[in-house]
Motif scaffolding. Structure first.
Motif: not given
Length: 278
Positions: A1-4, A26-27, A57-59
């Motif tokens: 799972m990506e850490k965004l 995110k999900d 807040y999202l990478g």
């Protein structure tokens, strides 16, 4: 799972409905990545407002547009590179006041972008002015005696604009919103997802939504009649049950596909013209 997650400090008010939307996005993005969508090909386009801070807040790759102009920017991005997955985040003021023309025309031409409307039914960042979907009688900074205008129904507007995918979800039903966003992304063509999002500081209707939203079952989302029945079930007043779900889906050729075919034909015509002059 990506850490965004990003380094940006979150500045939303405690209890803001945007937190639920952030988690759902995110999900959804992680599910899309796991199913084969390259992370670098997911593009977020933001507007101006509390809602649009979500891209901070999202990478992921992102672009900030002018107030009400984010949809136009997203269309340009998608037209320039049709391989990208383009999601637009904007509020009801940006979508239905400053940018209503862009919204209507993007739906009409079936641009393959995904519009996520954070609908808190007022201008929140500027502390409480009414918008096109504010309930009649709303007392705010610009209507201290109460708004005298009836709200419009944005989903009905999208039906009239020939949008190919129309849905509604709720910020506090994270799983439902996640699934709705994934379905919107997987739909080829213009997708519109209205997210009911309480503003706890200036129009806190969380209790009303918690008591009245329900997940509707639409067994035939291709039916305009059934879609309109669900869309009109709630009139954006302060009472009544509020259905959630995918109300309408229609498959049709996208704007980008049509423009790509025109470009191919133009190049073929130029080549034929040059050949005839050799």
């Amino acid at each position: 799972m990506e850490k965004l997650e990003t380094y940006c400090p979150n500045t939303w008010c405690p209890g803001c409905g945007n937190f639920g939307i952030l988690q759902a996005v995110k999900d959804a993005v992680n599910s899309l990545i796991e199913s084969g969508t390259p992370k670098e090909k997911i593009i977020l386009v933001a507007d101006i407002g509390c809602n649009s801070k979500i891209v901070d807040y999202l990478g992921l790759n992102s672009f900030y547009g002018l107030h009400g102009r984010s949809i136009a920017a997203a269309e340009g991005i998608k037209l320039a590179n049709p391989d990208l997955t383009v999601l637009v985040f904007l509020g009801d003021g940006a979508a239905l006041d400053e940018g209503i023309s862009h919204l209507i025309h993007a739906a009409k031409r079936n641009s393959d972008i995904k519009v996520v409307l954070h609908n808190n039914r007022l201008f929140a960042l500027t502390t409480g002015q009414f918008t096109a979907v504010s309930p009649k009688g709303l007392k705010g900074k610009s209507t201290p005696q109460g708004s005298v205008e009836d709200p419009i129904n944005p989903l009905e507007l999208m039906m009239a604009s020939n949008a190919g995918f129309i849905a509604r979800s709720y910020a506090l039903r994270v799983q439902h919103l996640k699934n709705t966003i994934i379905e919107a992304v997987n739909h080829k063509g213009f997708s519109f997802v209205e997210v009911l999002e309480p503003c706890v500081s200036f129009f806190n209707n969380m209790q009303f939504y918690n008591e009245n939203v329900y997940e509707a079952v639409n067994e035939d989302p291709s039916s305009e009649e059934k879609a309109m029945g669900l869309i009109k079930e709630w009139d954006y007043a302060a009472e009544g049950k509020v259905p959630l779900g995918v109300f309408y889906k229609a498959e049709k050729e996208t704007y980008e596909d049509q423009m790509g075919r025109i470009e191919e034909n133009k190049e073929a015509d130029i080549a034929e013209c040059l050949k005839s002059h050799v």
